[in-house]
Motif scaffolding. Structure first.
Motif, short mmCIF file in Angstrom:
data_model
loop_
_atom_site.label_atom_id
_atom_site.label_comp_id
_atom_site.label_asym_id
_atom_site.label_seq_id
_atom_site.Cartn_x
_atom_site.Cartn_y
_atom_site.Cartn_z
N GLY A 7 -136.17 34.04 -34.57
CA GLY A 7 -135.53 32.88 -35.21
C GLY A 7 -135.64 31.66 -34.32
N GLY A 8 -134.95 30.64 -34.75
CA GLY A 8 -134.94 29.42 -33.95
C GLY A 8 -134.44 28.24 -34.73
N SER A 9 -134.54 27.12 -34.09
CA SER A 9 -134.00 25.87 -34.60
C SER A 9 -134.81 25.35 -35.79
N CYS A 10 -134.10 24.82 -36.77
CA CYS A 10 -134.74 24.22 -37.95
C CYS A 10 -135.52 22.96 -37.60
N GLU A 11 -135.25 22.39 -36.44
CA GLU A 11 -135.91 21.14 -36.03
C GLU A 11 -137.22 21.38 -35.28
N ALA A 84 -119.26 29.62 -49.95
CA ALA A 84 -119.82 29.22 -48.64
C ALA A 84 -120.89 28.15 -48.84
N HIS A 85 -120.91 27.19 -47.92
CA HIS A 85 -121.89 26.10 -47.94
C HIS A 85 -122.42 25.90 -46.53
N GLY A 86 -123.54 25.17 -46.44
CA GLY A 86 -124.09 24.83 -45.13
C GLY A 86 -124.40 26.07 -44.32
N TYR A 87 -124.12 26.01 -43.01
CA TYR A 87 -124.44 27.13 -42.14
C TYR A 87 -123.69 28.39 -42.53
N GLY A 114 -126.68 27.10 -34.40
CA GLY A 114 -126.99 28.32 -35.14
C GLY A 114 -127.85 29.27 -34.33
N THR A 115 -128.85 28.72 -33.63
CA THR A 115 -129.69 29.56 -32.78
C THR A 115 -128.85 30.14 -31.64
N ALA A 116 -127.99 29.31 -31.04
CA ALA A 116 -127.11 29.81 -29.97
C ALA A 116 -126.22 30.93 -30.48
N ALA A 117 -125.69 30.79 -31.69
CA ALA A 117 -124.83 31.84 -32.26
C ALA A 117 -125.62 33.13 -32.49
N ASN A 118 -126.89 33.01 -32.91
CA ASN A 118 -127.71 34.22 -33.10
C ASN A 118 -127.98 34.93 -31.78
N VAL A 119 -128.20 34.17 -30.72
CA VAL A 119 -128.38 34.79 -29.40
C VAL A 119 -127.11 35.53 -29.01
N LEU A 120 -125.95 34.91 -29.27
CA LEU A 120 -124.68 35.56 -28.95
C LEU A 120 -124.52 36.86 -29.74
N ARG A 121 -124.87 36.85 -31.00
CA ARG A 121 -124.73 38.08 -31.81
C ARG A 121 -125.53 39.23 -31.21
N LEU A 160 -121.53 24.17 -27.27
CA LEU A 160 -120.66 25.34 -27.22
C LEU A 160 -119.60 25.26 -28.32
N ARG A 161 -118.95 24.11 -28.47
CA ARG A 161 -117.93 23.95 -29.52
C ARG A 161 -118.54 24.17 -30.91
N ARG A 162 -119.72 23.63 -31.15
CA ARG A 162 -120.37 23.78 -32.45
C ARG A 162 -120.81 25.23 -32.69
N ALA A 163 -121.24 25.92 -31.64
CA ALA A 163 -121.61 27.34 -31.77
C ALA A 163 -120.35 28.17 -32.06
#
Length: 177
Positions: A7-11, A84-87, A114-121, A160-163
């Motif tokens: 995975g990775g960033s949409c950008e 649910a909407h967005g992320y 989102g990518t940071a959260a996937n790494v955490l998972r 970090l706050r956004r993740a």
């Protein structure tokens, strides 16, 4: 045959050369690839895998149909919570890929929560994840939550706050202090 969540960033619209080489090695070893249907890194990886004619790919999606399924691979619908909407709409499929995977590989822009959260998972389950951090021009591997915290030290408190905002309560509980 290992299952690898890529995975990775949409950008991100161009994969770094080391990530391309690693994906080539996955193909050569005939590992199964679990991938989302997002634009950016997901679509770029799908394009590469489709170019190889690679068959061992599963595309996970939250909508009725995948937004991207460039190799016409098996598609796995993972429903989102009602309303649910967005992320939040896509988080359930990301959690499912992390659950099924043995390993991860993420291409990160240094800012995508989102990518940071996937790494955490993956880290919570002690599953290794190779991260290509394009913002820093580096590559690192996380094995656990402590490694994830070290990865985020370079990203800044806003990321970090956004993740954390994307995490379920049990994921937040895995974080130190």
């Amino acid at each position: 045959m290992s299952m690898i969540f890529i995975g990775g960033s949409c950008e991100i619209f161009e994969l770094p050369e080391p990530a391309i080489a690693r994906i080539g090695a996955m193909v050569a070893a005939e590992h199964c690839v679990l991938i989302g249907d997002a634009p950016g890194a997901d679509a770029e990886t799908q394009s590469l895998l489709a170019g190889y004619g690679y068959e061992h790919v599963g595309v996970f999606h939250a909508g009725k149909e995948p937004r991207y399924n460039l190799g016409d691979w098996a598609a796995y619908h993972v429903p989102s919570p009602e309303g649910a909407h967005g992320y939040r709409f896509h988080a359930a499929k990301d959690r499912e890929m992390a659950r099924r995977a043995d390993f991860g590989m993420m291409v990160w822009d240094g800012a995508s929560p989102g990518t940071a959260a996937n790494v955490l998972r993956l880290a919570i389950a002690n599953k290794p994840c190779v991260i290509y951090d394009l913002a820093r021009g580096s590559m690192a591997t996380t094995y656990n939550v402590q490694d994830w915290c070290a990865m985020l030290r370079h990203a800044g408190p806003d990321i970090l706050r956004r993740a954390e905002a994307r995490m379920k309560p049990d994921e937040r509980l895995a974080l130190p202090g």
